[in-house]
Design an enzyme around this catalytic site. Sequence first.
Site, PDB file in Angstrom:
ATOM      1  N   HIS A 157       0.800  -1.047   0.002  1.00  0.00           N
ATOM      2  CA  HIS A 157      -0.159   0.162  -0.024  1.00  0.00           C
ATOM      3  C   HIS A 157       0.993   1.204   0.088  1.00  0.00           C
ATOM      4  O   HIS A 157       2.097   1.237   0.089  1.00  0.00           O
ATOM      5  CB  HIS A 157      -1.103   0.139   1.176  1.00  0.00           C
ATOM      6  CG  HIS A 157      -2.349  -0.894   1.167  1.00  0.00           C
ATOM      7  ND1 HIS A 157      -2.030  -1.983   1.400  1.00  0.00           N
ATOM      8  CD2 HIS A 157      -3.325  -0.600   0.608  1.00  0.00           C
ATOM      9  CE1 HIS A 157      -3.387  -2.717   1.244  1.00  0.00           C
ATOM     10  NE2 HIS A 157      -3.941  -1.774   0.742  1.00  0.00           N
ATOM     11  N   LYS A 161      -0.546   4.592   4.557  1.00  0.00           N
ATOM     12  CA  LYS A 161      -1.512   3.831   5.211  1.00  0.00           C
ATOM     13  C   LYS A 161      -0.964   3.598   6.834  1.00  0.00           C
ATOM     14  O   LYS A 161       0.421   3.328   6.921  1.00  0.00           O
ATOM     15  CB  LYS A 161      -1.452   2.568   4.666  1.00  0.00           C
ATOM     16  CG  LYS A 161      -2.411   1.614   5.329  1.00  0.00           C
ATOM     17  CD  LYS A 161      -2.987   0.414   4.161  1.00  0.00           C
ATOM     18  CE  LYS A 161      -3.870  -0.465   4.665  1.00  0.00           C
ATOM     19  NZ  LYS A 161      -5.138   0.069   5.165  1.00  0.00           N
TER      20      LYS A 161
END
Length: 269
Positions: A157, A161
């Site tokens: 990600h 995040k």
Amino acid sequence: MSKSLRVAIAGGSGRMGRVLIEAVLAHDDCSLSAVLGRAGSASLGQDAGQPFGLHTGVVVRSDVEAALRNVDVLVDFTRPEATLAHLAICRQLGVKLVVGTTGFDEAGKAALKEAGGEIGIVSAPNMSVGVNLSFKLLEIAAKVLATGYDIEIVEAHHRHKVDAPSGTALRMGEVVADALGRDLASCAIYGREGVTGARDPSSIGFATVRGGDVVGDHTVMFMADGERVEISHKASSRATFAQGALRAACWLADRPAGLYDMQDVLALR
């Protein structure tokens, strides 16, 4: 659904919030009725369509109770503490809730389950239709490849995040563990370093990558001597999560109180 669904968006000034607002404005069966912003946000008091050069007549507000008085469903992709605060007001007002927030602890999950006794809730760690199809494929694969295959889950990600492994990766692990009759809490390995010894064949490993602007990549590998089966999903735009969330909101409109997930929405059970 006989009328336009009145939708509220939480976290309207965030990356996902803006994508959700844009999706609602383009949706034939939904209307934007409220947008929530956190206290102190520069977007408070602004028209929710301003980032897109549009005038919607909906102002970003921090007074959650006032904002939700005339909506049918709240779509929330924020943080666990914010979502749980919104949940309490949704219960009070009878507003349905679509939750894409991840990172809930056991108490948070229990609160969602309890609230499902009073209002309709769809909660899923990933609202993408493709990811939820992948969950079903993983269930089938785990049952077929139950013996002689090592299982590893790799996810990547963007740099912003804050939780790891991702909620989607954890849900993939849960699906596989359930299909194999294992308890993920007992067999998960979340990191390896140094001399770890031989791999426990009953374990399910997780590897996390963070960097750049990766929206979300997930791969589950079933590895045996002589072959490897991989089930992967790669998201290139947050729009896929927004479309899934609105699909869930429209599905939820005619459903009774209960705690549902995207497997229910997509009739994959």
